[in-house]
Design a protein around this motif. Structure first.
Motif, short mmCIF file in Angstrom:
data_model
loop_
_atom_site.label_atom_id
_atom_site.label_comp_id
_atom_site.label_asym_id
_atom_site.label_seq_id
_atom_site.Cartn_x
_atom_site.Cartn_y
_atom_site.Cartn_z
N ASN A 31 0.81 -1.22 0.00
CA ASN A 31 0.00 0.00 0.00
C ASN A 31 0.84 1.27 0.00
O ASN A 31 0.33 2.34 -0.33
CB ASN A 31 -0.99 -0.02 1.15
N ALA A 36 -2.76 3.36 -4.18
CA ALA A 36 -3.87 3.59 -5.11
C ALA A 36 -3.64 4.81 -5.99
O ALA A 36 -4.30 4.95 -7.03
CB ALA A 36 -5.18 3.73 -4.34
N SER A 42 -2.47 2.41 -11.23
CA SER A 42 -3.24 2.93 -12.37
C SER A 42 -3.09 2.03 -13.60
O SER A 42 -4.08 1.72 -14.27
CB SER A 42 -2.79 4.35 -12.69
N ALA A 45 -5.02 -1.24 -12.95
CA ALA A 45 -6.46 -1.00 -13.02
C ALA A 45 -6.92 -0.79 -14.46
O ALA A 45 -7.94 -1.34 -14.90
CB ALA A 45 -6.85 0.19 -12.14
N ILE A 105 -7.50 -4.23 -4.94
CA ILE A 105 -8.89 -3.78 -4.98
C ILE A 105 -8.97 -2.53 -5.84
O ILE A 105 -8.30 -1.52 -5.56
CB ILE A 105 -9.41 -3.49 -3.56
N MET A 106 -9.80 -2.62 -6.90
CA MET A 106 -9.94 -1.53 -7.86
C MET A 106 -11.42 -1.16 -7.97
O MET A 106 -12.15 -1.73 -8.79
CB MET A 106 -9.39 -1.97 -9.23
N PRO A 107 -11.89 -0.23 -7.14
CA PRO A 107 -13.31 0.14 -7.19
C PRO A 107 -13.70 0.70 -8.56
O PRO A 107 -12.99 1.52 -9.14
CB PRO A 107 -13.44 1.21 -6.11
N GLU A 110 -17.15 4.67 -6.95
CA GLU A 110 -16.45 5.38 -5.87
C GLU A 110 -16.99 4.93 -4.52
O GLU A 110 -18.19 4.87 -4.31
CB GLU A 110 -16.60 6.89 -6.03
N THR A 113 -15.96 -1.18 -1.57
CA THR A 113 -14.95 -1.84 -0.76
C THR A 113 -14.96 -3.34 -1.00
O THR A 113 -15.95 -3.91 -1.42
CB THR A 113 -15.19 -1.59 0.75
N ALA A 119 -9.80 1.12 -2.14
CA ALA A 119 -8.81 0.93 -3.21
C ALA A 119 -7.43 0.69 -2.62
O ALA A 119 -6.99 1.42 -1.73
CB ALA A 119 -8.79 2.14 -4.13
N ALA A 139 -16.62 -3.42 -7.85
CA ALA A 139 -15.16 -3.38 -7.86
C ALA A 139 -14.59 -4.56 -8.65
O ALA A 139 -15.21 -5.63 -8.70
CB ALA A 139 -14.61 -3.42 -6.43
#
Length: 155
Positions: A31, A36, A42, A45, A105-107, A110, A113, A119, A139
């Motif tokens: 993280n 994110a 990016s 995702a 995790i790629m929401p 917006e 979770t 994210a 997600a």
């Protein structure tokens, strides 16, 4: 983006994960290193969204979840299998992680979770189990499984 391009992109991350213990320290490192708001996040995702749109990711559906294993555990992915799921306000099937699990995790909505995580990354230790749950929208979740090990249960 193609499956082989995607594999090369994933391999840049899995090269950094090979041989590391799957635990809270790894989650914290991921993280920070691939946060994110990072270019790697990016890129991953974007690649996942393209793969889903083009049909080479999440090419199966069951129980309201789109899913698919794009790569078995391979030397090119440093022993990790790669799965991507598309979930919206749903809990998936209960399973155990014999060797752990790393999730990106790629929401798509917006605030969505995955198991309470926004994210970013979460890591499940070896022997852990859960019912993967996406709440507050939709997600994409990328799963990295050491040796491709997963055991679905009746729980």
């Amino acid at each position: 983006m193609s499956p082989s391009d995607f594999q090369r992109l994933i391999a840049q991350v899995t090269a950094q994960l090979a041989g590391r213990p799957l635990n809270a320290d790894l989650a914290a490192w991921l993280n920070v290193t691939y946060s994110a708001d990072s270019q790697t996040f990016s890129d991953l995702a974007d690649a996942c969204r393209v793969g889903v749109a083009e049909g080479w990711l999440c090419n199966r559906e069951g129980g309201g979840i789109r899913y698919g294993r794009i790569f078995k555990a391979l030397p090119d992915t440093h022993g990790f299998s790669v799965d991507v799921v598309d979930m919206k306000d749903i809990a998936g099937p209960h399973h155990v992680h014999p060797h752990g699990e790393i999730d990106l995790i790629m929401p798509l909505t917006e605030g969505a979770t995955f198991d309470g995580h926004a994210a970013g990354w979460c890591v499940y230790e070896p022997g852990s189990a859960h019912r993967p749950t996406v709440a507050n929208g939709e997600a994409l979740v990328l799963y990295l499984l050491p040796q491709g090990a997963i055991e679905f249960t009746a729980a």
